[in-house]
Design a protein around this motif. Structure first.
Motif, PDB file in Angstrom:
ATOM      1  N   VAL A   1       0.847  -1.183   0.000  1.00 21.09           N
ATOM      2  CA  VAL A   1       0.000   0.000   0.000  1.00 21.09           C
ATOM      3  C   VAL A   1       0.890   1.242   0.000  1.00 21.09           C
ATOM      4  O   VAL A   1       1.664   1.455   0.936  1.00 21.09           O
ATOM      5  N   ARG A   2       0.806   2.034  -1.063  1.00 17.49           N
ATOM      6  CA  ARG A   2       1.546   3.292  -1.127  1.00 17.49           C
ATOM      7  C   ARG A   2       0.715   4.385  -0.481  1.00 17.49           C
ATOM      8  O   ARG A   2      -0.459   4.548  -0.781  1.00 17.49           O
ATOM      9  N   VAL A   3       1.343   5.148   0.416  1.00 13.38           N
ATOM     10  CA  VAL A   3       0.635   6.177   1.184  1.00 13.38           C
ATOM     11  C   VAL A   3       1.176   7.544   0.808  1.00 13.38           C
ATOM     12  O   VAL A   3       2.388   7.762   0.786  1.00 13.38           O
ATOM     13  N   SER A   4       0.283   8.475   0.515  1.00 15.50           N
ATOM     14  CA  SER A   4       0.661   9.850   0.205  1.00 15.50           C
ATOM     15  C   SER A   4      -0.198  10.790   1.036  1.00 15.50           C
ATOM     16  O   SER A   4      -1.433  10.658   1.047  1.00 15.50           O
ATOM     17  N   THR A   5       0.437  11.717   1.763  1.00 15.70           N
ATOM     18  CA  THR A   5      -0.314  12.701   2.545  1.00 15.70           C
ATOM     19  C   THR A   5      -0.116  14.086   1.936  1.00 15.70           C
ATOM     20  O   THR A   5       0.923  14.381   1.357  1.00 15.70           O
ATOM     21  N   LEU A   6      -1.146  14.927   2.075  1.00 13.90           N
ATOM     22  CA  LEU A   6      -1.097  16.278   1.522  1.00 13.90           C
ATOM     23  C   LEU A   6      -1.826  17.219   2.475  1.00 13.90           C
ATOM     24  O   LEU A   6      -3.010  17.005   2.771  1.00 13.90           O
ATOM     25  N   PRO A   7      -1.148  18.262   2.985  1.00 16.35           N
ATOM     26  CA  PRO A   7      -1.829  19.214   3.878  1.00 16.35           C
ATOM     27  C   PRO A   7      -2.974  19.921   3.149  1.00 16.35           C
ATOM     28  O   PRO A   7      -2.836  20.313   1.986  1.00 16.35           O
ATOM     29  N   SER A   8      -4.097  20.073   3.828  1.00 17.17           N
ATOM     30  CA  SER A   8      -5.220  20.822   3.271  1.00 17.17           C
ATOM     31  C   SER A   8      -5.811  21.704   4.366  1.00 17.17           C
ATOM     32  O   SER A   8      -5.372  21.668   5.518  1.00 17.17           O
ATOM     33  N   ARG A   9      -6.834  22.482   4.016  1.00 13.01           N
ATOM     34  CA  ARG A   9      -7.373  23.472   4.946  1.00 13.01           C
ATOM     35  C   ARG A   9      -7.981  22.819   6.186  1.00 13.01           C
ATOM     36  O   ARG A   9      -7.889  23.357   7.285  1.00 13.01           O
ATOM     37  N   ALA A  10      -8.592  21.645   6.019  1.00 13.88           N
ATOM     38  CA  ALA A  10      -9.284  21.009   7.135  1.00 13.88           C
ATOM     39  C   ALA A  10      -8.481  19.878   7.764  1.00 13.88           C
ATOM     40  O   ALA A  10      -8.996  19.145   8.595  1.00 13.88           O
ATOM     41  N   GLY A  11      -7.240  19.708   7.364  1.00 14.39           N
ATOM     42  CA  GLY A  11      -6.418  18.617   7.874  1.00 14.39           C
ATOM     43  C   GLY A  11      -5.638  17.976   6.750  1.00 14.39           C
ATOM     44  O   GLY A  11      -5.568  18.525   5.649  1.00 14.39           O
ATOM     45  N   GLU A  12      -5.053  16.821   7.018  1.00 13.04           N
ATOM     46  CA  GLU A  12      -4.244  16.145   6.008  1.00 13.04           C
ATOM     47  C   GLU A  12      -5.095  15.168   5.195  1.00 13.04           C
ATOM     48  O   GLU A  12      -5.791  14.325   5.756  1.00 13.04           O
ATOM     49  N   ARG A  13      -5.016  15.300   3.878  1.00 15.23           N
ATOM     50  CA  ARG A  13      -5.641  14.320   2.984  1.00 15.23           C
ATOM     51  C   ARG A  13      -4.678  13.158   2.802  1.00 15.23           C
ATOM     52  O   ARG A  13      -3.464  13.356   2.690  1.00 15.23           O
ATOM     53  N   VAL A  14      -5.212  11.965   2.743  1.00  9.70           N
ATOM     54  CA  VAL A  14      -4.385  10.766   2.564  1.00  9.70           C
ATOM     55  C   VAL A  14      -4.950   9.948   1.402  1.00  9.70           C
ATOM     56  O   VAL A  14      -6.165   9.757   1.305  1.00  9.70           O
ATOM     57  N   VAL A  15      -4.060   9.504   0.528  1.00 10.96           N
ATOM     58  CA  VAL A  15      -4.451   8.588  -0.542  1.00 10.96           C
ATOM     59  C   VAL A  15      -3.625   7.309  -0.387  1.00 10.96           C
ATOM     60  O   VAL A  15      -2.395   7.369  -0.298  1.00 10.96           O
ATOM     61  N   LEU A  16      -4.305   6.179  -0.335  1.00 10.50           N
ATOM     62  CA  LEU A  16      -3.643   4.881  -0.244  1.00 10.50           C
ATOM     63  C   LEU A  16      -3.850   4.151  -1.572  1.00 10.50           C
ATOM     64  O   LEU A  16      -5.002   3.899  -1.965  1.00 10.50           O
ATOM     65  N   ARG A  17      -2.762   3.851  -2.261  1.00 15.74           N
ATOM     66  CA  ARG A  17      -2.847   3.088  -3.514  1.00 15.74           C
ATOM     67  C   ARG A  17      -2.517   1.632  -3.212  1.00 15.74           C
ATOM     68  O   ARG A  17      -1.440   1.326  -2.681  1.00 15.74           O
ATOM     69  N   ILE A  18      -3.441   0.744  -3.537  1.00 11.51           N
ATOM     70  CA  ILE A  18      -3.278  -0.673  -3.217  1.00 11.51           C
ATOM     71  C   ILE A  18      -2.652  -1.387  -4.406  1.00 11.51           C
ATOM     72  O   ILE A  18      -3.194  -1.371  -5.512  1.00 11.51           O
ATOM     73  N   LEU A  19      -1.512  -1.993  -4.172  1.00 10.75           N
ATOM     74  CA  LEU A  19      -0.801  -2.726  -5.219  1.00 10.75           C
ATOM     75  C   LEU A  19      -0.789  -4.203  -4.845  1.00 10.75           C
ATOM     76  O   LEU A  19      -0.214  -4.589  -3.834  1.00 10.75           O
ATOM     77  N   ASP A  20      -1.457  -5.001  -5.644  1.00  9.43           N
ATOM     78  CA  ASP A  20      -1.488  -6.448  -5.421  1.00  9.43           C
ATOM     79  C   ASP A  20      -0.231  -7.039  -6.049  1.00  9.43           C
ATOM     80  O   ASP A  20      -0.032  -6.974  -7.256  1.00  9.43           O
ATOM     81  N   LYS A  21       0.642  -7.624  -5.214  1.00 10.85           N
ATOM     82  CA  LYS A  21       1.917  -8.125  -5.722  1.00 10.85           C
ATOM     83  C   LYS A  21       1.747  -9.253  -6.726  1.00 10.85           C
ATOM     84  O   LYS A  21       2.654  -9.545  -7.498  1.00 10.85           O
ATOM     85  N   ALA A  22       0.568  -9.883  -6.740  1.00 10.33           N
ATOM     86  CA  ALA A  22       0.323 -10.937  -7.723  1.00 10.33           C
ATOM     87  C   ALA A  22       0.300 -10.378  -9.143  1.00 10.33           C
ATOM     88  O   ALA A  22       0.573 -11.075 -10.107  1.00 10.33           O
ATOM     89  N   ASN A  23       0.003  -9.063  -9.284  1.00  6.01           N
ATOM     90  CA  ASN A  23      -0.052  -8.455 -10.617  1.00  6.01           C
ATOM     91  C   ASN A  23       1.324  -8.376 -11.263  1.00  6.01           C
ATOM     92  O   ASN A  23       1.436  -8.236 -12.482  1.00  6.01           O
ATOM     93  N   ALA A  24       2.381  -8.416 -10.434  1.00  2.66           N
ATOM     94  CA  ALA A  24       3.727  -8.347 -11.000  1.00  2.66           C
ATOM     95  C   ALA A  24       4.030  -9.577 -11.829  1.00  2.66           C
ATOM     96  O   ALA A  24       4.897  -9.555 -12.701  1.00  2.66           O
ATOM     97  N   GLY A  25       3.309 -10.660 -11.575  1.00  4.19           N
ATOM     98  CA  GLY A  25       3.533 -11.882 -12.342  1.00  4.19           C
ATOM     99  C   GLY A  25       2.560 -12.065 -13.486  1.00  4.19           C
ATOM    100  O   GLY A  25       2.434 -13.163 -14.016  1.00  4.19           O
TER     101      GLY A  25
END
Length: 497
Positions: free
Chosen positions: A201-225
């Motif tokens: 799970v890749r996590v990215s945070t970004l400050p915003s007016r009401a708090g921190e926004r977070v985006v979690l990108r889910i990477l299934d390792k099975a896709n690498a194959g």
């Protein structure tokens, strides 16, 4: 054996993994049990007592059993509740959110248990639904959780505003980020296992007016194959790519917007080349999937490790195949061209709208036309469109406006979404790739060398092969996707029926 989604979960996951036994759906009223080879058959007596009925037994090889275990439990409907540790609450994550207290001190983790259960449940539910991204968005009125399913964002949870700092802080702890720093963006990763299924799970945070926004990108390792044959390439496009990958040197480019599946195509290509006889090295930003047998380097701008610097370094590592995550500047483009001239096969991506546009983009980066003509082997452009649910799609006659946009005859049969339980009432289930492939032959090589116009190159390239618009229209005719999805990815230009 039946599909994992149809299997009943009547044996606890821990018991199944420890003793090597899974309950399967049998024929009629009779059940079937899969037993891992090498497991103690005496455990079947305990399963017989637990089920209180007879069953058939199928012996399964250890590798196949592990895949079956992962698919059966990680994708089961109770995955979210099991991961959240709240089977008594069902799948209602909002009930767990209601247990979250207002945290005055973010460093006080004594009350983190509800937050942990909520995050685990959200991620498990996302994996079950095939979600690619989870958006955690704080506003003054509350915290909203949205999930991107088949490329479209849907709101799945709304919580009180006081939940936001508790939830975001817990995510940052899991991703090993600085929870005291809320003024600058941060990036991290979380490695998870769900029912034996490895997730990154890749996590990215970004400050915003009401708090921190977070985006979690889910990477299934099975896709690498993933195998090249599973990408959904049309036979002609797949032949172009395989032919180019068989070349000893040159440049192969994959183009398309963010989220169009370019990285998946590159990894599938590397899998084809990764036969143990080649030294394959990559420089990526970031490394999305770990691939056994491939040397992967991550870009780190803070220490000066750019794409250009990384590419220059790995060329001293005696590579046969080089993958560059993206060619985005002149320096990287020049080094990639020089690498292909010195006997290396270079795979990379470029952000352009279509395949021929990649040639123009490389020329814009000041790559000499004669060098580009002699090194470029093939360009693949791709998009992802939503696939219609085969259980509930409905045939309709194309309206006049749709027929005009797609070049169809008025009244031609197309399909539209309806919605059913199988697709969550959305009318769509999964996505399918749309591809166009340009193989650089002598004519295109001469046109590139002479500085030929993009339209002239495209006219020759797609003389006997479909471009993106034609490939999308073919999917509409076969009922794989809707006319609206095809129009969305097609260029606005007159088309011949």
């Amino acid at each position: 054996m039946p599909a994992p989604a149809a299997l009943p979960i009547a044996i606890p996951y821990g018991f199944a993994r420890r003793h090597g036994v899974i309950l399967m759906a049998g024929s009629g009223d009779r059940l079937s049990v899969a037993l891992r080879e090498g497991a103690d058959p005496a455990i079947l007596l305990e399963v017989r007592r637990h089920l209180a009925q007879g069953f058939d037994v199928a012996f399964v090889a250890p590798d196949a059993f592990d895949r079956l275990l992962s698919d059966h439990y990680a994708l089961g409907g109770e995955a979210a509740a099991m991961a959240a540790g709240s089977l008594g609450l069902g799948d209602d994550l909002a009930l767990i959110a209601g247990d979250l207290p207002t945290a005055d001190d973010l460093l006080d983790t004594a009350d983190d248990a509800p937050a942990i259960r909520l995050i685990n449940g959200v991620i498990a539910d996302a994996v079950r639904q095939g979600v690619s991204d989870i958006h955690v968005e704080p506003y003054e009125t509350g915290l909203v959780v949205r999930m991107r399913i088949d490329g479209v964002l849907r709101e799945t949870l709304r919580m009180p505003a006081h939940v936001a700092p508790v939830l975001v802080s817990r995510i940052k702890v899991m991703a090993r980020l600085d929870i005291a720093e809320r003024r600058v963006p941060q990036d991290g990763r979380i490695s998870l296992t769900l029912g034996g299924k490895l997730l990154d799970v890749r996590v990215s945070t970004l400050p915003s007016r009401a708090g921190e926004r977070v985006v979690l990108r889910i990477l299934d390792k099975a896709n690498a194959g993933m195998d090249l044959a599973l990408l959904g390439l049309a036979p002609g496009a797949e032949a172009v790519l395989r032919d180019a990958l068989a070349e000893p040197n040159g440049i192969i480019l994959v183009t398309g917007p963010t989220g169009s599946g370019k990285t998946t195509t590159l990894y599938a290509s590397l899998r084809l080349l990764n036969d143990g006889t080649r030294n394959i090295l990559t420089v990526e930003d970031p490394v999305e999937y770990a691939v056994e047998g491939v040397g992967q380097t991550q870009v780190n701008a803070k220490v000066g490790l750019t794409f250009a610097a990384g590419l220059r370094a790995i060329l001293r590592q005696d590579p046969d195949v080089v993958m560059v995550g993206e060619i985005r500047d002149r320096e990287t483009a020049d080094i990639a061209v020089q690498a292909s001239l010195t006997g290396h096969l270079v795979l990379s991506t470029v952000h352009t709208n279509d395949a021929v546009g990649a040639i123009t983009r490389m020329r814009d980066m000041k790559v000499e036309p004669f060098l580009l003509a002699s090194t470029l082997r093939a360009v693949i452009a791709q998009r992802l469109v939503r696939r219609l649910c085969p259980d509930c799609r409905r045939p309709v006659a194309a309206s006049g406006s749709v027929a005009a946009l797609l070049g169809f005859d008025p009244g031609e049969i197309v399909y539209e979404p309806v919605g059913c339980d199988a697709c969550g009432q959305s009318g769509f289930r999964g996505r399918i790739g749309v591809f166009e492939a340009v193989r650089v032959d002598e004519t295109i090589r001469r046109l590139i060398n002479d500085g030929g116009d993009e339209a002239i190159i495209a006219r020759h390239a797609f003389l006997n092969a479909p471009n993106l618009g034609a490939a999308a229209r073919a999917l509409v005719r076969t009922g794989e996707t809707t006319a609206e999805e095809a129009v969305r990815i097609s260029r606005r230009e007159p088309v011949d029926a």
